[in-house]
Design a protein around this motif. Structure first.
Motif, PDB file in Angstrom:
ATOM      1  N   LEU A  66     -52.970  -1.950  58.819  1.00 56.00           N
ATOM      2  CA  LEU A  66     -52.008  -1.036  58.198  1.00 56.00           C
ATOM      3  C   LEU A  66     -52.108   0.358  58.797  1.00 56.00           C
ATOM      4  CD1 LEU A  66     -51.877  -1.778  54.353  1.00 56.00           C
ATOM      5  CD2 LEU A  66     -49.958  -1.687  55.944  1.00 56.00           C
ATOM      6  N   LEU A  67     -53.334   0.831  58.959  1.00 51.67           N
ATOM      7  CA  LEU A  67     -53.525   2.173  59.528  1.00 51.67           C
ATOM      8  C   LEU A  67     -52.984   2.239  60.951  1.00 51.67           C
ATOM      9  CD1 LEU A  67     -57.106   3.084  58.239  1.00 51.67           C
ATOM     10  CD2 LEU A  67     -54.924   4.032  57.468  1.00 51.67           C
ATOM     11  N   VAL A  68     -53.239   1.192  61.741  1.00 54.63           N
ATOM     12  CA  VAL A  68     -52.729   1.160  63.110  1.00 54.63           C
ATOM     13  C   VAL A  68     -51.202   1.178  63.097  1.00 54.63           C
ATOM     14  CG1 VAL A  68     -52.495  -0.282  65.165  1.00 54.63           C
ATOM     15  CG2 VAL A  68     -54.743   0.070  64.150  1.00 54.63           C
ATOM     16  N   GLN A  69     -50.595   0.380  62.193  1.00 58.22           N
ATOM     17  CA  GLN A  69     -49.140   0.349  62.097  1.00 58.22           C
ATOM     18  C   GLN A  69     -48.579   1.731  61.781  1.00 58.22           C
ATOM     19  OE1 GLN A  69     -47.610  -2.352  59.127  1.00 58.22           O
ATOM     20  NE2 GLN A  69     -45.587  -1.428  59.152  1.00 58.22           N
ATOM     21  N   TRP A  70     -49.164   2.398  60.810  1.00 55.64           N
ATOM     22  CA  TRP A  70     -48.658   3.708  60.404  1.00 55.64           C
ATOM     23  C   TRP A  70     -48.879   4.753  61.484  1.00 55.64           C
ATOM     24  CZ3 TRP A  70     -51.106   3.370  54.845  1.00 55.64           C
ATOM     25  CH2 TRP A  70     -50.325   2.501  54.077  1.00 55.64           C
ATOM     26  N   LEU A  71     -50.033   4.697  62.140  1.00 54.28           N
ATOM     27  CA  LEU A  71     -50.303   5.681  63.187  1.00 54.28           C
ATOM     28  C   LEU A  71     -49.400   5.462  64.399  1.00 54.28           C
ATOM     29  CD1 LEU A  71     -54.200   5.883  62.993  1.00 54.28           C
ATOM     30  CD2 LEU A  71     -52.539   7.571  62.177  1.00 54.28           C
ATOM     31  N   THR A 124     -60.258  -7.029  71.905  1.00 51.33           N
ATOM     32  CA  THR A 124     -61.714  -7.017  71.805  1.00 51.33           C
ATOM     33  C   THR A 124     -62.134  -5.787  70.999  1.00 51.33           C
ATOM     34  OG1 THR A 124     -62.023  -5.681  73.799  1.00 51.33           O
ATOM     35  CG2 THR A 124     -61.863  -8.079  74.084  1.00 51.33           C
ATOM     36  N   LEU A 125     -63.391  -5.763  70.571  1.00 51.13           N
ATOM     37  CA  LEU A 125     -63.895  -4.625  69.807  1.00 51.13           C
ATOM     38  C   LEU A 125     -63.771  -3.339  70.611  1.00 51.13           C
ATOM     39  CD1 LEU A 125     -65.320  -3.462  67.326  1.00 51.13           C
ATOM     40  CD2 LEU A 125     -67.516  -4.073  68.386  1.00 51.13           C
ATOM     41  N   PHE A 126     -64.085  -3.399  71.890  1.00 49.27           N
ATOM     42  CA  PHE A 126     -64.006  -2.203  72.738  1.00 49.27           C
ATOM     43  C   PHE A 126     -62.568  -1.712  72.855  1.00 49.27           C
ATOM     44  CE2 PHE A 126     -63.838  -0.317  77.129  1.00 49.27           C
ATOM     45  CZ  PHE A 126     -64.550   0.832  76.816  1.00 49.27           C
ATOM     46  N   GLU A 127     -61.625  -2.656  72.974  1.00 46.94           N
ATOM     47  CA  GLU A 127     -60.211  -2.293  73.060  1.00 46.94           C
ATOM     48  C   GLU A 127     -59.729  -1.640  71.767  1.00 46.94           C
ATOM     49  OE1 GLU A 127     -58.948  -5.899  76.143  1.00 46.94           O
ATOM     50  OE2 GLU A 127     -58.447  -6.015  74.016  1.00 46.94           O
ATOM     51  N   LYS A 128     -60.217  -2.153  70.623  1.00 54.02           N
ATOM     52  CA  LYS A 128     -59.834  -1.567  69.332  1.00 54.02           C
ATOM     53  C   LYS A 128     -60.346  -0.131  69.218  1.00 54.02           C
ATOM     54  CE  LYS A 128     -59.811  -6.013  66.929  1.00 54.02           C
ATOM     55  NZ  LYS A 128     -60.519  -6.888  65.956  1.00 54.02           N
ATOM     56  N   VAL A 129     -61.564   0.095  69.681  1.00 53.11           N
ATOM     57  CA  VAL A 129     -62.128   1.444  69.636  1.00 53.11           C
ATOM     58  C   VAL A 129     -61.316   2.374  70.533  1.00 53.11           C
ATOM     59  CG1 VAL A 129     -64.136   2.850  70.225  1.00 53.11           C
ATOM     60  CG2 VAL A 129     -64.460   0.661  69.055  1.00 53.11           C
ATOM     61  N   LYS A 130     -60.970   1.914  71.739  1.00 52.15           N
ATOM     62  CA  LYS A 130     -60.177   2.731  72.657  1.00 52.15           C
ATOM     63  C   LYS A 130     -58.812   3.058  72.057  1.00 52.15           C
ATOM     64  CE  LYS A 130     -60.254   0.288  76.449  1.00 52.15           C
ATOM     65  NZ  LYS A 130     -59.925  -0.051  77.863  1.00 52.15           N
ATOM     66  N   LEU A 131     -58.216   2.066  71.386  1.00 48.28           N
ATOM     67  CA  LEU A 131     -56.912   2.290  70.772  1.00 48.28           C
ATOM     68  C   LEU A 131     -56.989   3.327  69.666  1.00 48.28           C
ATOM     69  CD1 LEU A 131     -53.925   1.542  70.383  1.00 48.28           C
ATOM     70  CD2 LEU A 131     -54.668  -0.241  68.794  1.00 48.28           C
ATOM     71  N   LEU A 132     -58.014   3.211  68.817  1.00 48.08           N
ATOM     72  CA  LEU A 132     -58.171   4.175  67.722  1.00 48.08           C
ATOM     73  C   LEU A 132     -58.408   5.585  68.254  1.00 48.08           C
ATOM     74  CD1 LEU A 132     -60.301   2.114  65.172  1.00 48.08           C
ATOM     75  CD2 LEU A 132     -57.902   2.777  64.963  1.00 48.08           C
TER      76      LEU A 132
END
Length: 403
Positions: A66-71, A124-132
């Protein structure tokens, strides 16, 4: 024979609005397919004025999605504001033009919830961190990016393809869910419409045009629709990790009990479990802008939820947050209209979800911190506890055996 015409747009481009209107005027379609699903259609038409169902949002547990969608929506809107056009304006132009001319509208895109679920699970976890990190930089204005020429972006095919390729390198799994799978889904929608309509106009993002045309040239290469709408069932790493921590905590308590260091140390070990988990869960709740009562709730339940993989401290903290600061009917719209992250945090619904996510992060960090620092905090030698505790526990178990 049916004819399908595509209009590739940039979702925040003024020129795209004019192109959509011109295409409708010249092509005179029997139906207009827009790159929207039902929730986004309702949002863009401002028809959905119901109060958000917080219990449904919380029970889903997909706080990060949800947070990713809103951001992501916020970043897109921010680009739109820079050029004086609201995101989705070309879709709204297509809808309004269709309604004025009496042309049916078809919602051609996949449900955003399925797309985001597959998007997040494909990274991947690393990709999620980079995206955030990238989203945080964009939201706070510290991304250091250059000003974007949106009209050039919508017209320059090489630039679009380069951007898609770059995202594919950034996250192959995420790019598949956001781009390739939706190319296929949109193609399915357009082909289905062409069976009952002679002229179909597809209003889609410019980044989807190449993929849709490729599938249309070879429909046999289209993946089955059923494979595109399934919600992923990722391996339950969180539950396995949770069970592992429960077992580790129980084993540690047993070893301390049998090591001979005393019942006082054992009680301290249990007390610190409550304190470390609770303080970090509460601290992260407050950092999210949560109410003190929400932080107190996180503190009270974190020790317990860390021992139960089916529960989460954030869920309880968010329930309290929703009770104290009730989300309103217009909260979804307010999130999209926020000028910056500070304004976003002031919207009760956004804060409820942020509290849920952050309290869970704090509780998780607290669990790891406990096992790293518990022996130095207690002031005991871990070798003594482990060796003596294991030896005494083994002897105790041996005394219970009948042989």
């Amino acid at each position: 024979m049916s004819e399908i015409k595509l209009v590739g747009t940039a979702h925040v481009s003024r020129k795209s609005i004019d192109e959509v209107k011109a295409a409708i005027e010249e092509f005179e379609p029997d139906v207009i397919a827009v790159e929207l699903d039902r929730p986004r259609f309702e949002a863009i038409k401002n028809k959905d004025t119901r109060a958000p169902d917080v219990s449904e949002i919380l029970s889903g547990g997909n706080f990060s999605e949800l947070l990713v969608q809103w951001l992501l929506a916020y970043v897109q809107k921010k680009i739109g504001m820079d050029v004086g056009v609201e995101p989705g304006a070309e879709m709204l132009a297509a809808i309004n033009e269709a309604e004025e001319r009496g042309i049916p509208i078809a919602l051609a895109d996949r449900d955003i919830r399925i797309t985001l679920s597959r998007f997040v699970s494909g990274m991947t976890l690393f990709e999620k961190v980079k995206l955030l990190v990238a989203l945080a930089g964009a939201v706070t204005g510290k991304d250091g990016g250059e000003e974007i020429d949106i009209d050039e972006l919508s017209q320059n095919k090489d630039l679009i393809e380069a951007a898609i390729e770059e995202f594919g390198r950034f996250s192959p799994g995420g790019a598949k869910a956001l781009i390739a799978e939706r190319d296929a889904y949109l193609t399915h929608s357009l082909l289905n419409l062409s069976r009952n309509n002679e002229k179909v106009l597809g209003v889609v993002g410019a980044g989807h045009v190449k993929g849709i045309r490729k599938y249309m040239e070879d429909p046999s290469s289209l993946p089955e629709m059923a494979s595109l709408v399934q919600k992923p069932k990722p391996f339950p790493w969180a539950k396995i990790l949770g069970v592992g921590f429960i077992a580790l905590f129980a084993f540690l308590i047993i070893l301390i009990a049998f090591s001979g260091v005393g019942w006082g140390v054992l009680l301290e070990a249990v007390l610190y479990w409550v304190i470390i988990n609770g303080v970090l869960a509460a601290g992260f709740t407050l950092a999210a802008g949560g109410h003190p009562l929400s932080a107190l709730t996180a503190f009270a339940v974190s020790w317990m939820t860390s021992l139960n993989p089916m529960l989460a401290a954030g869920w309880f903290a968010a329930i309290t947050e929703a009770k104290v600061r009730k989300p309103g009917a217009l909260d979804f719209r307010k999130i999209m209209e926020a000028e910056n992250f500070t304004e976003m945090r002031k919207v009760p619904l956004f804060r409820v979800v942020l509290v849920a996510a952050m309290a869970n992060v704090g509780s998780t960090i607290g669990t790891f911190a406990y096992f790293i620092f518990i022996f130095p905090i207690l002031g005991i030698d871990p070798k003594v506890v482990l060796l003596d505790g294991l030896s005494n526990f083994s002897a105790f178990i041996g005394s219970l055996l009948p042989f």
